[in-house]
Write a protein that holds these residues in place. Structure first.
Motif, mmCIF file in Angstrom:
data_model
loop_
_atom_site.group_PDB
_atom_site.id
_atom_site.type_symbol
_atom_site.label_atom_id
_atom_site.label_comp_id
_atom_site.label_asym_id
_atom_site.label_seq_id
_atom_site.Cartn_x
_atom_site.Cartn_y
_atom_site.Cartn_z
ATOM 1 N N ALA A 194 72.898 6.228 2.762
ATOM 2 C CA ALA A 194 73.432 7.445 2.143
ATOM 3 C C ALA A 194 72.326 8.467 1.888
ATOM 4 O O ALA A 194 72.490 9.669 2.169
ATOM 5 C CB ALA A 194 74.145 7.089 0.838
ATOM 6 N N LEU A 195 71.187 8.010 1.368
ATOM 7 C CA LEU A 195 70.081 8.933 1.092
ATOM 8 C C LEU A 195 69.534 9.541 2.374
ATOM 9 O O LEU A 195 69.281 10.750 2.456
ATOM 10 C CB LEU A 195 68.978 8.193 0.329
ATOM 11 C CG LEU A 195 67.717 9.005 0.015
ATOM 12 C CD1 LEU A 195 68.051 10.207 -0.863
ATOM 13 C CD2 LEU A 195 66.661 8.124 -0.643
ATOM 14 N N THR A 197 70.975 9.947 5.387
ATOM 15 C CA THR A 197 71.882 10.887 6.044
ATOM 16 C C THR A 197 72.093 12.144 5.195
ATOM 17 O O THR A 197 72.301 13.235 5.748
ATOM 18 C CB THR A 197 73.227 10.201 6.316
ATOM 19 O OG1 THR A 197 73.716 9.576 5.110
ATOM 20 C CG2 THR A 197 73.085 9.144 7.390
ATOM 21 N N PHE A 198 72.061 12.021 3.884
ATOM 22 C CA PHE A 198 72.151 13.214 3.025
ATOM 23 C C PHE A 198 70.997 14.169 3.321
ATOM 24 O O PHE A 198 71.190 15.383 3.487
ATOM 25 C CB PHE A 198 72.148 12.805 1.555
ATOM 26 C CG PHE A 198 72.175 13.960 0.598
ATOM 27 C CD1 PHE A 198 73.386 14.532 0.225
ATOM 28 C CD2 PHE A 198 71.000 14.478 0.080
ATOM 29 C CE1 PHE A 198 73.416 15.610 -0.665
ATOM 30 C CE2 PHE A 198 71.026 15.547 -0.798
ATOM 31 C CZ PHE A 198 72.234 16.125 -1.173
ATOM 32 N N VAL A 295 80.141 6.046 5.479
ATOM 33 C CA VAL A 295 79.309 6.514 4.368
ATOM 34 C C VAL A 295 78.290 7.542 4.865
ATOM 35 O O VAL A 295 78.037 8.564 4.199
ATOM 36 C CB VAL A 295 78.603 5.323 3.691
ATOM 37 C CG1 VAL A 295 77.581 5.797 2.663
ATOM 38 C CG2 VAL A 295 79.624 4.398 3.040
ATOM 39 N N SER A 299 77.993 11.364 3.619
ATOM 40 C CA SER A 299 76.741 11.785 2.983
ATOM 41 C C SER A 299 76.098 12.944 3.744
ATOM 42 O O SER A 299 75.570 13.887 3.125
ATOM 43 C CB SER A 299 75.775 10.608 2.905
ATOM 44 O OG SER A 299 76.314 9.556 2.136
ATOM 45 N N GLY A 303 75.382 16.615 2.262
ATOM 46 C CA GLY A 303 74.062 17.238 2.288
ATOM 47 C C GLY A 303 74.105 18.620 2.891
ATOM 48 O O GLY A 303 73.474 19.570 2.381
#
Length: 395
Positions: A194-195, A197-198, A295, A299, A303
Motif C-alpha cells: 500500500a505504501l 503504490t501510494f 489494494v 492505494s 496517491g
C-alpha cells in the motif's frame, strides 16, 4: 684440473657414527675418476648439498663410476638430489655400482626416481580467442535458459497434477498451512504494498500534471493515474514486490530443508513433497496476490488523488466523477486477470529453486538470488506480452 679428494674417516659402528654433512666430490686422482658420495644426505644439509650438485652438473659423463660406500643417512630430500645428480641410467645399475648400499636407501632412491620419471608437467591449455569465448558463454547461457524453462514447465505440470488429483479429496487439503502462508505472503505484505503504490501513484500524478500542464490538459491526470494503475502498475508492482519478498522466502525455506535432508525424510515417510510443501504455498499466493493487487490499485489511485487535490485543485468528488465517467470496468479486469497467473509462476519458481539447492549454505543463497531474478524477469516479460495482446484486441 684441480684434484678433489675425500678425507678418510676412522671406521665406527653405524650406531655411534657422528652426523656428517653430505658431500659429493669428483676424485680425479684415481684412474678412472670417481664420483664419491659420502655423509648424511638429509634435509638438514639440503642447501649445501644443492650447491654441490649444481656445481658438479656437467663436469662428468655417464662413464664415471660412483662410490657410495660412505653414504650414511638418507631421506627423501637427499634422495631427490641424488636422483638429479646421478640420473636414470646409474640408478638402474645401483646393484652393480653400489652393492654395499643398504636396501632401504636403494628402495628410496628407486622410488624417488620412479616418481620423478612419472611426473608430467601440466600442459598449458591453448588460449582461446576472445570472440570464441564470448560465443561460448552466450551458448552456455542460452542452454541454461532452455534447461531452466523445461524444468519449470515440468514442475508446473507436476503442481497442476497434484492439485487436480487432490481436488476431490478434502482430507488431503492442508488448510492450516495454506492460511499460515496467506498471512505471511498477503497480510504481512499489505502495508508495504500500500505504501509503495501510494507513493508511485503520487509520483505518476505529479509527472503527468507537469507534462499535461503545458497543453492545458491537467484534468486528464486523473485518467493517466487510473489507466496506469488499473491496467499495469497495480499488478506489476505487486508482483515484483512479491517476487523479491515471497519467492526468495519460499526458496530459502525449501532450500534449507533440502540441505538438511528433510525433503528426503518426507519421501521416506511416503509423503509427497509437492503436496506437502508446494501446493499450500501456491494456493496461498493465488489468494494473496489478487487481493494485494486490488489494494495496490486503490492505494495508487488514492496517491494520485491526493496530488490532484493539492496541486491541481481537483477535489475528491470531481476526481471520483471523472473516474466513473472515463474509466470502464474492463481496465480493472485486465489488471486483475494477470494477478493469478503471476502468483502461480512466482510460487512455482520459488519452490523449484528451493528443490535445486545442494547441501551447502552457499547453494541456498545462490538459488534464492536466482529465484528472485527469474520471477521478476518472467513477470515483466509476461506483462509486456499481455499488454501487447490486450492492445491488439482492443480491450
Amino acid at each position: 684440473m684441480t684434484t678433489r679428494t675425500l678425507a678418510t674417516s676412522t671406521a665406527v659402528s653405524p650406531a655411534s657414527a657422528p652426523a656428517l654433512a653430505g658431500t659429493a666430490l669428483l676424485d680425479t686422482t684415481s684412474s678412472p675418476a670417481q664420483l664419491r658420495i659420502s655423509g648424511d644426505w638429509t634435509l638438514a644439509h639440503y642447501r649445501t648439498l644443492k650447491q654441490q650438485t649444481d656445481t658438479l652438473g656437467g663436469n662428468y659423463d655417464a662413464s664415471v663410476p660412483v662410490d657410495m660406500t660412505r653414504l650414511h643417512a638418507l631421506d627423501t630430500a637427499g634422495a631427490s638430489l641424488l636422483v638429479e645428480l646421478l640420473g636414470t641410467e646409474r640408478l638402474a645399475k645401483l646393484s652393480v655400482q653400489a652393492p654395499d648400499l643398504p636396501l632401504s636407501s636403494r628402495a628410496l632412491l628407486q622410488t624417488i626416481q620412479s616418481a620423478l620419471c612419472d611426473y608430467c608437467a601440466p600442459v598449458k591449455d591453448p588460449e582461446i580467442a576472445v570472440g570464441m569465448q564470448l560465443l561460448s558463454r552466450i551458448g552456455c547461457a542460452v542452454d541454461k535458459v532452455w534447461t531452466d524453462t523445461l524444468q519449470l514447465l515440468g514442475f508446473i505440470g507436476l503442481i497442476l497434477e497434484t492439485i487436480v488429483t487432490n481436488a476431490l479429496r478434502p482430507r488431503r487439503w492442508r488448510m492450516t498451512s495454506v492460511f499460515v502462508h496467506i498471512e505471511q505472503t498477503g497480510l504481512d505484505a499489505a502495508p508495504i504494498v500500500a505504501l509503495l503504490t501510494f507513493l508511485v501513484g503520487a509520483v505518476v500524478a505529479f509527472l503527468g500534471a507537469t507534462v499535461l500542464k503545458v497543453f492545458g490538459a491537467t484534468v486528464f491526470t486523473v485518467d493517466l493515474v487510473a489507466f496506469s494503475f488499473l491496467r499495469e502498475f497495480g499488478v506489476l508492482l505487486t508482483a515484483i514486490l512479491l517476487a523479491g519478498r515471497t519467492a526468495s522466502a519460499f526458496t530459502a525455506q525449501i532450500g534449507s530443508m533440502q540441505a538438511n535432508e528433510e525433503i528426503d525424510a518426507i519421501r521416506t515417510l511416503g509423503l509427497s513433497p509437492v503436496e506437502l510443501l508446494v501446493v499450500p504455498r501456491v494456493l496461498a499466493l493465488l489468494v494473496s496476490l489478487p487481493i494485494l493487487t486490488f489494494v495496490a490499485m486503490v492505494s495508487g489511485i488514492i496517491g494520485g488523488g491526493v496530488v490532484c487535490a493539492v496541486s491541481l485543485d481537483i477535489s475528491p468528488a470531481m476526481f471520483l466523477s471523472l473516474l466513473q465517467a472515463d474509466i470502464g470496468v474492463q481496465h480493472f479486469l485486465v489488471g486483475m486477470v494477470k494477478a493469478p497467473i503471476f502468483a502461480f509462476l512466482i510460487a512455482a519458481i520459488g519452490c523449484l529453486e528451493g528443490f535445486k539447492v545442494s547441501g551447502s549454505a552457499e547453494s541456498v543463497g545462490a538459488h534464492t538470488t536466482s529465484s528472485v531474478v527469474q520471477s521478476i524477469f518472467v513477470v515483466i516479460v509476461l506483462d509486456a506480452m499481455a499488454a501487447l495482446f490486450f492492445m491488439e484486441m482492443g480491450w
